[in-house]
Design an enzyme around this catalytic site. Structure first.
Site, PDB file in Angstrom:
ATOM      1  N   ARG A  87       2.368 -24.240 150.915  1.00 20.46           N
ATOM      2  CA  ARG A  87       1.853 -25.597 149.970  1.00 20.46           C
ATOM      3  C   ARG A  87       2.311 -26.693 149.539  1.00 20.46           C
ATOM      4  NH1 ARG A  87      -0.581 -20.581 149.060  1.00 20.46           N
ATOM      5  NH2 ARG A  87      -3.008 -20.670 149.631  1.00 20.46           N
ATOM      6  N   GLU A 119       6.180 -14.351 155.891  1.00 23.21           N
ATOM      7  CA  GLU A 119       6.554 -15.730 156.395  1.00 23.21           C
ATOM      8  C   GLU A 119       7.876 -16.320 155.930  1.00 23.21           C
ATOM      9  OE1 GLU A 119       2.755 -17.830 155.012  1.00 23.21           O
ATOM     10  OE2 GLU A 119       2.109 -15.715 154.627  1.00 23.21           O
ATOM     11  N   ASP A 172       0.984 -12.966 146.800  1.00 25.66           N
ATOM     12  CA  ASP A 172       0.935 -14.015 147.566  1.00 25.66           C
ATOM     13  C   ASP A 172       2.181 -15.009 147.241  1.00 25.66           C
ATOM     14  OD1 ASP A 172       0.405 -16.032 149.345  1.00 25.66           O
ATOM     15  OD2 ASP A 172      -1.850 -16.278 148.664  1.00 25.66           O
ATOM     16  N   HIS A 187       2.991 -16.868 161.251  1.00 24.16           N
ATOM     17  CA  HIS A 187       1.867 -16.267 160.134  1.00 24.16           C
ATOM     18  C   HIS A 187       1.546 -14.995 160.793  1.00 24.16           C
ATOM     19  CE1 HIS A 187      -0.888 -16.122 156.886  1.00 24.16           C
ATOM     20  NE2 HIS A 187      -0.429 -17.173 156.520  1.00 24.16           N
ATOM     21  N   HIS A 219      -0.135 -25.088 155.128  1.00 24.19           N
ATOM     22  CA  HIS A 219       0.165 -24.808 156.435  1.00 24.19           C
ATOM     23  C   HIS A 219      -0.063 -26.156 157.696  1.00 24.19           C
ATOM     24  CE1 HIS A 219       1.137 -20.930 155.251  1.00 24.19           C
ATOM     25  NE2 HIS A 219      -0.033 -20.262 155.137  1.00 24.19           N
TER      26      HIS A 219
HETATM   27  C1  GLA Z   1      -0.641 -18.254 153.333  1.00 25.70           C
HETATM   28  C2  GLA Z   1      -0.821 -18.160 151.899  1.00 25.70           C
HETATM   29  C3  GLA Z   1      -2.145 -17.479 151.483  1.00 25.70           C
HETATM   30  C4  GLA Z   1      -3.414 -17.602 152.438  1.00 25.70           C
HETATM   31  C5  GLA Z   1      -2.850 -17.419 153.562  1.00 25.70           C
HETATM   32  C6  GLA Z   1      -4.032 -17.590 154.840  1.00 25.70           C
HETATM   33  O1  GLA Z   1      -0.116 -16.814 153.248  1.00 25.70           O
HETATM   34  O2  GLA Z   1      -0.012 -18.095 151.101  1.00 25.70           O
HETATM   35  O3  GLA Z   1      -2.501 -18.128 150.109  1.00 25.70           O
HETATM   36  O4  GLA Z   1      -3.703 -18.985 152.357  1.00 25.70           O
HETATM   37  O5  GLA Z   1      -1.720 -18.138 154.215  1.00 25.70           O
HETATM   38  O6  GLA Z   1      -5.322 -17.013 154.300  1.00 25.70           O
END
Ligand code: GLA
Length: 382
Positions: A107, A347, A282, A210, A136
């Site tokens: 982000r 990731e 996350d 991803h 992304h």
């Molecule tokens: C990344 C983001 C998550 C989500 C996924 C896709 O990993 O960190 O918040 O947006 O991609 O769903």
């Protein structure tokens, strides 16, 4: 130096393994059509099989790893990545299954950053807690473009070379970014990803893959029983919009502490505020290895199959996302729904919102420089 020794040991071990247990087995690559994009562009699916019979299917649409078959402890092959059977499904709706991500993975706050005195506006395509951000790479990131593809076999290792020229202004980014990615399926059962990029204007770059993993096999339920261990004493806490606050916080005493092994499920529903923001894990872990050499970042082990996975990277961070947005509405490759937390992602990356965080390692690539980074997903059983 230390790392170099380690890598040559791994290579030696794999050579011995290949030459003793699987003497005579040949790496192979086959190719088939994967259908057309909406614009009528042909895509292809490349099947790479290594000397041990481990196989991956990769498409040049988004550089997506569509399938990855690795053995369980009985030797039965299982597909350990989530995804679809057709390009049409990837085009229609995907939470980035298996794809190459860029120009900035993760982000960027409000889709804005300044570079050399100029403010750049990126597409805002994500809205955690109704707070807009760029995610992304934007509306058409590298996961949604067709890459030039060239399959190859070298040293009995099958590979796929992908190339994409991301033009100046694409999704709001400055500079023509010339990108090459090499996937290799090595004979120590690793999926190795090498990235290279050059630019003609200073630009931020943060490339990743991803893939969603489930070591029980895709479609076989949740990932809560996987045991994780991360070589990371710190992480980057976020605000409600999932943008880092700038703090590098210790994981000690939090659900983020995977310095010793814990299952994903053990603390995923904790009332910790950070876990509420993420809807579960996350977040970006700050890896202990910060010197840019290849190092072990994370391991995952699944006891019913006996499969384990190691993630090696040169990157300083890894986003651990546990499929909190999967809700059963997506039907996967084997006709089964992908329900809540049925896959996890590791990731490898620089930290989220790096262009706006002066204290984070920089992701700015300048003309004349080369962006190179390597990530390895290695599979085994115990
Ligand atoms: C990344 C983001 C998550 C989500 C996924 C896709 O990993 O960190 O918040 O947006 O991609 O769903």
């Amino acid at each position: 130096m230390k790392i170099k020794t380690l890598v040559s040991c791994m290579t030696l071990a794999s050579l011995l393994f290949a030459s003793t247990a699987f003497a005579g087995s040949k790496a192979t690559i086959t190719m088939q059509s994967f259908g057309k994009t909406k614009e009528g562009v042909d895509t292809a699916l490349y099947s790479l099989t290594n000397a041990n019979g481990v196989k991956t299917d990769i498409t040049n649409y988004g550089g997506i790893v569509v399938r990855l078959f690795v053995p369980d402890r009985e030797g039965n092959m299982g597909d350990v990545v989530l995804g679809y059977n057709t390009v049409a499904e990837y085009i229609l709706d995907t939470p980035y299954f298996g794809a190459l991500i860029g120009r900035i993975g993760n982000r960027v706050a409000d889709g804005k950053f300044s570079l050399d005195g100029k403010t750049y506006h990126l597409v805002t395509n994500n809205f955690p807690a109704d707070i807009p951000c760029h995610l992304h790479g934007g509306t058409v990131g590298y996961d949604k473009v067709v890459w030039d593809a060239e399959p190859f076999i070298e040293n009995n290792t099958p590979g796929l070379k992908l190339h994409y020229l991301s033009i100046d202004g694409e999704e709001g980014y400055p500079g023509n970014l010339d990108i090459t990615v090499w996937y290799r399926l090595t004979n120590d059962n690793s999926l190795k990803i090498d990235y290279l990029a050059t630019t003609d204007k200073a630009t931020p770059v943060n490339l990743t893959n991803h893939s969603y993993f489930n070591l029980k096999g895709e479609g076989n339920g949740d990932i809560l029983g996987h045991v994780m261990k991360f070589n990371a004493a710190n992480y980057t806490p976020v605000n409600a919009g999932l943008i880092p606050t700038g703090e590098i916080a210790s994981v000690k005493g939090t659900p983020f502490d995977f310095t010793s092994p814990h299952t994903i499920g053990e603390r995923v529903n904790s009332s910790n505020e950070q876990m509420k923001f993420g809807g579960g894990y996350d977040h970006n872990w700050v890896l202990d290895n910060q010197d840019g050499d290849l190092a072990l970042a994370a391991t995952a082990f699944e006891s019913t199959s006996g499969r384990f996975m190691e993630v090696w990277t040169e990157e300083p961070g890894v986003q651990f996302y546990v499929g909190n947005f999967l809700d059963g509405s997506i039907i996967g490759k084997s006709g089964k729904p992908y329900n809540f937390r049925n896959g996890f992602c590791l990731e490898t990356q620089h930290y989220p919102d790096s262009p706006n965080q002066a204290d984070f390692p920089s992701i700015i690539l300048k003309p004349g420089e080369e962006y190179t980074t390597t990530t390895i997903y290695r599979f085994g059983t115990r």
